[in-house]
Scaffold this active site. Structure first.
Site, PDB file in Angstrom:
ATOM      1  N   GLY A  32      -5.065  -1.948  -1.700  1.00 10.25           N
ATOM      2  CA  GLY A  32      -5.843  -3.248  -1.580  1.00 10.25           C
ATOM      3  C   GLY A  32      -6.207  -3.669   0.120  1.00 10.25           C
ATOM      4  O   GLY A  32      -5.709  -2.700   0.840  1.00 10.25           O
ATOM      5  N   SER A  34      -6.785  -5.267   3.794  1.00 10.01           N
ATOM      6  CA  SER A  34      -5.645  -5.840   4.670  1.00 10.01           C
ATOM      7  C   SER A  34      -5.924  -7.353   4.281  1.00 10.01           C
ATOM      8  O   SER A  34      -6.656  -7.829   4.130  1.00 10.01           O
ATOM      9  CB  SER A  34      -6.048  -5.552   6.185  1.00 10.01           C
ATOM     10  OG  SER A  34      -5.357  -6.226   6.945  1.00 10.01           O
ATOM     11  N   SER A  36      -4.338  -8.723   1.522  1.00 16.66           N
ATOM     12  CA  SER A  36      -4.688  -9.109   0.135  1.00 16.66           C
ATOM     13  C   SER A  36      -3.327  -9.172  -0.381  1.00 16.66           C
ATOM     14  O   SER A  36      -3.341 -10.062  -1.507  1.00 16.66           O
ATOM     15  CB  SER A  36      -5.061  -7.680  -0.742  1.00 16.66           C
ATOM     16  OG  SER A  36      -4.227  -6.608  -0.386  1.00 16.66           O
ATOM     17  N   LYS A  38      -0.257  -7.037  -0.299  1.00 16.00           N
ATOM     18  CA  LYS A  38       0.555  -5.539  -0.682  1.00 16.00           C
ATOM     19  C   LYS A  38       1.910  -5.968  -0.244  1.00 16.00           C
ATOM     20  O   LYS A  38       2.821  -5.824  -0.977  1.00 16.00           O
ATOM     21  CB  LYS A  38       0.023  -4.467   0.085  1.00 16.00           C
ATOM     22  CG  LYS A  38      -1.572  -4.194  -0.570  1.00 16.00           C
ATOM     23  CD  LYS A  38      -1.918  -2.879   0.225  1.00 16.00           C
ATOM     24  CE  LYS A  38      -2.099  -2.895   1.928  1.00 16.00           C
ATOM     25  NZ  LYS A  38      -3.078  -3.883   2.368  1.00 16.00           N
ATOM     26  N   SER A  39       2.050  -6.231   1.159  1.00 16.10           N
ATOM     27  CA  SER A  39       3.414  -6.397   1.609  1.00 16.10           C
ATOM     28  C   SER A  39       4.313  -7.410   1.135  1.00 16.10           C
ATOM     29  O   SER A  39       5.425  -7.300   0.670  1.00 16.10           O
ATOM     30  CB  SER A  39       3.420  -6.459   3.265  1.00 16.10           C
ATOM     31  OG  SER A  39       2.309  -5.731   3.677  1.00 16.10           O
ATOM     32  N   SER A 106      -4.901   2.504   1.615  1.00 11.09           N
ATOM     33  CA  SER A 106      -5.099   3.586   1.058  1.00 11.09           C
ATOM     34  C   SER A 106      -6.757   3.506   0.310  1.00 11.09           C
ATOM     35  O   SER A 106      -6.782   3.381  -0.830  1.00 11.09           O
ATOM     36  CB  SER A 106      -4.306   4.218  -0.186  1.00 11.09           C
ATOM     37  OG  SER A 106      -3.560   2.997  -0.899  1.00 11.09           O
TER      38      SER A 106
HETATM   39  N1  LIG Z   1      -9.263  -0.393  11.533  1.00  9.25           N
HETATM   40  C1  LIG Z   1      -8.508  -0.680  10.595  1.00  9.25           C
HETATM   41  N2  LIG Z   1      -8.630  -0.786   9.314  1.00  9.25           N
HETATM   42  C2  LIG Z   1      -7.665  -1.346   8.639  1.00  9.25           C
HETATM   43  N3  LIG Z   1      -6.447  -1.749   9.099  1.00  9.25           N
HETATM   44  C3  LIG Z   1      -6.348  -1.745  10.372  1.00  9.25           C
HETATM   45  C4  LIG Z   1      -7.239  -1.205  11.267  1.00  9.25           C
HETATM   46  N4  LIG Z   1      -6.648  -1.236  12.599  1.00  9.25           N
HETATM   47  C5  LIG Z   1      -5.523  -1.671  12.400  1.00  9.25           C
HETATM   48  N5  LIG Z   1      -5.066  -2.043  10.915  1.00  9.25           N
HETATM   49  C6  LIG Z   1      -4.009  -2.363  10.659  1.00  9.25           C
HETATM   50  O1  LIG Z   1      -3.274  -1.404  10.064  1.00  9.25           O
HETATM   51  C7  LIG Z   1      -2.907  -1.650   8.814  1.00  9.25           C
HETATM   52  C8  LIG Z   1      -3.443  -0.456   7.696  1.00  9.25           C
HETATM   53  O2  LIG Z   1      -2.872   0.932   8.054  1.00  9.25           O
HETATM   54  P1  LIG Z   1      -2.768   1.576   6.499  1.00  9.25           P
HETATM   55  O3  LIG Z   1      -1.821   2.828   7.031  1.00  9.25           O
HETATM   56  O4  LIG Z   1      -2.352   0.848   5.308  1.00  9.25           O
HETATM   57  O5  LIG Z   1      -4.260   2.094   6.442  1.00  9.25           O
HETATM   58  S1  LIG Z   1      -5.056   3.326   5.731  1.00  9.25           S
HETATM   59  O6  LIG Z   1      -4.028   3.368   4.400  1.00  9.25           O
HETATM   60  O7  LIG Z   1      -4.515   4.574   6.349  1.00  9.25           O
HETATM   61  O8  LIG Z   1      -6.428   3.097   5.587  1.00  9.25           O
HETATM   62  C9  LIG Z   1      -3.438  -2.789   8.178  1.00  9.25           C
HETATM   63  O9  LIG Z   1      -2.292  -3.607   7.769  1.00  9.25           O
HETATM   64  P2  LIG Z   1      -2.151  -4.493   6.685  1.00  9.25           P
HETATM   65  O10 LIG Z   1      -2.578  -5.775   6.891  1.00  9.25           O
HETATM   66  O11 LIG Z   1      -0.875  -4.530   5.894  1.00  9.25           O
HETATM   67  O12 LIG Z   1      -3.179  -3.732   5.444  1.00  9.25           O
HETATM   68  C10 LIG Z   1      -3.964  -3.450   9.491  1.00  9.25           C
HETATM   69  O13 LIG Z   1      -2.931  -4.382  10.112  1.00  9.25           O
HETATM   70  N1  LIG Z   2      -0.583 -14.423  -5.037  1.00 13.77           N
HETATM   71  C1  LIG Z   2      -0.129 -13.856  -3.664  1.00 13.77           C
HETATM   72  N2  LIG Z   2       0.224 -12.812  -3.733  1.00 13.77           N
HETATM   73  C2  LIG Z   2       0.524 -12.073  -2.158  1.00 13.77           C
HETATM   74  N3  LIG Z   2       0.288 -12.708  -0.993  1.00 13.77           N
HETATM   75  C3  LIG Z   2      -0.173 -14.224  -1.111  1.00 13.77           C
HETATM   76  C4  LIG Z   2      -0.488 -14.544  -2.574  1.00 13.77           C
HETATM   77  N4  LIG Z   2      -1.031 -15.711  -2.044  1.00 13.77           N
HETATM   78  C5  LIG Z   2      -1.200 -15.939  -0.978  1.00 13.77           C
HETATM   79  N5  LIG Z   2      -0.702 -14.904  -0.033  1.00 13.77           N
HETATM   80  C6  LIG Z   2      -0.508 -14.918   1.350  1.00 13.77           C
HETATM   81  O1  LIG Z   2      -1.498 -13.838   1.654  1.00 13.77           O
HETATM   82  C7  LIG Z   2      -1.073 -13.035   2.764  1.00 13.77           C
HETATM   83  C8  LIG Z   2      -0.933 -11.580   2.365  1.00 13.77           C
HETATM   84  O2  LIG Z   2      -0.546 -10.927   3.829  1.00 13.77           O
HETATM   85  P1  LIG Z   2       0.195  -9.612   3.478  1.00 13.77           P
HETATM   86  O3  LIG Z   2       1.318  -9.353   2.495  1.00 13.77           O
HETATM   87  O4  LIG Z   2       0.638  -9.044   4.976  1.00 13.77           O
HETATM   88  O5  LIG Z   2      -0.885  -8.607   3.063  1.00 13.77           O
HETATM   89  P2  LIG Z   2      -1.281  -6.986   3.259  1.00 13.77           P
HETATM   90  O6  LIG Z   2       0.195  -6.340   3.395  1.00 13.77           O
HETATM   91  O7  LIG Z   2      -1.841  -6.593   2.142  1.00 13.77           O
HETATM   92  O8  LIG Z   2      -2.170  -6.935   4.505  1.00 13.77           O
HETATM   93  C9  LIG Z   2       0.281 -13.701   3.102  1.00 13.77           C
HETATM   94  O9  LIG Z   2       0.127 -14.540   4.052  1.00 13.77           O
HETATM   95  C10 LIG Z   2       0.720 -14.353   1.914  1.00 13.77           C
HETATM   96  O10 LIG Z   2       1.471 -15.586   1.915  1.00 13.77           O
END
Ligand SMILES: Nc1ncnc2c1ncn2[C@@H]1O[C@H](COP(=O)(O)OS(=O)(=O)O)[C@@H](OP(=O)(O)O)[C@H]1O
Ligand SMILES: Nc1ncnc2c1ncn2[C@@H]1O[C@H](COP(=O)(O)OP(=O)(O)O)[C@@H](O)[C@H]1O
Length: 197
Positions: A32, A34, A36, A38-39, A106
């Site tokens: 999903g 960034s 969304s 996931k973590s 991904s």
């Molecule tokens: N350009 C760009 N696009 C998307 N995300 C970025 C970028 N630069 C840095 N970040 C940070 O890196 C996290 C995504 O890394 P991933 O390894 O999950 O990405 S990928 O699956 O290879 O596309 C992503 O973390 P999440 O927020 O946890 O998804 C971002 O915090």
């Molecule tokens: N239903 C939900 N499920 C997961 N996260 C939620 C939800 N509603 C609100 N959030 C908030 O959205 C943010 C998601 O961040 P994070 O988990 O770091 O996303 P990702 O790992 O996809 O980048 C967090 O601040 C979380 O508290």
């Protein structure tokens, strides 16, 4: 080079490990945008599985992009390589008998399919954390969307780099409409049966 590699037959088999750990190894693959969720969801799912006595391991950007993949950026090519390596590591962890939980954007269907094939489709549980870009951007957990809009970060997923939605995920989460616990329950309900089978 590959021609000169001769596999060793290890005495302890996958089946031995499965029996010892009393679980079917599975890969729970969160995908999903960034922000969304996931973590957040993955973390709660792992805690619940661990509580129930399962041996789990989580992979995300924090423990992969700072180590194994620290040479990679966010070009399409680097993202493909990132997911390929993660797939290979996940495969090893499945062979070790673990329930593996991964949280990576991904963004490409073809790479997710490749991982599914690598670990065998039956072991791959795709969880789509669906959340509109506007909501992720509003959350802006790490302040990255703001930077991407300002042009400070290039090739940001959803802004100037694509995200291909899964068509038929095993579990479909709507993180903008569900409470966290509801999302976690949906994943747990689906995976527990598979792990304990
Ligand atoms: N350009 C760009 N696009 C998307 N995300 C970025 C970028 N630069 C840095 N970040 C940070 O890196 C996290 C995504 O890394 P991933 O390894 O999950 O990405 S990928 O699956 O290879 O596309 C992503 O973390 P999440 O927020 O946890 O998804 C971002 O915090
Ligand atoms: N239903 C939900 N499920 C997961 N996260 C939620 C939800 N509603 C609100 N959030 C908030 O959205 C943010 C998601 O961040 P994070 O988990 O770091 O996303 P990702 O790992 O996809 O980048 C967090 O601040 C979380 O508290």
């Amino acid at each position: 080079m590959g021609n000169h590699i001769h596999p060793t037959e290890f005495k302890i088999s996958k089946a031995d490990r499965r029996k010892r750990l009393n679980q079917n190894p599975k890969l729970i693959w969160f995908t999903g945008l960034s922000g969304s969720g996931k973590s957040t969801i993955a973390n709660a799912v792992e805690a619940r599985l661990f509580e129930k006595g399962h041996m789990t391991f989580s992979m995300d950007g924090d423990n992969i992009r700072t180590g194994l993949c620290k040479d990679l950026g966010f070009s399409d090519q680097d993202r493909v390589e990132n997911i390929r390596r993660i797939g290979e590591v996940a495969k090893l962890m499945l062979d070790a008998g673990l329930v593996v939980i991964s949280s990576f954007i991904s963004p490409f269907k073809s790479e997710r399919k490749l991982v599914a094939e690598l670990v065998e489709e039956e072991n791959f549980i795709e969880v789509f954390v669906d959340c509109p870009l506007e909501v992720c951007e509003q959350r802006d957990v790490k302040g990255l969307y703001k930077k991407a809009r300002a042009g400070v970060i290039k090739s940001f997923t959803g802004i100037d780099s694509p995200y291909e939605k899964p068509e038929n995920p095993a579990v479909h989460i709507y993180s903008d409409q569900e409470e966290l616990q509801e999302s976690v329950n949906k994943v747990i309900e689906f995976v527990l049966k598979k792990i304990a089978d």
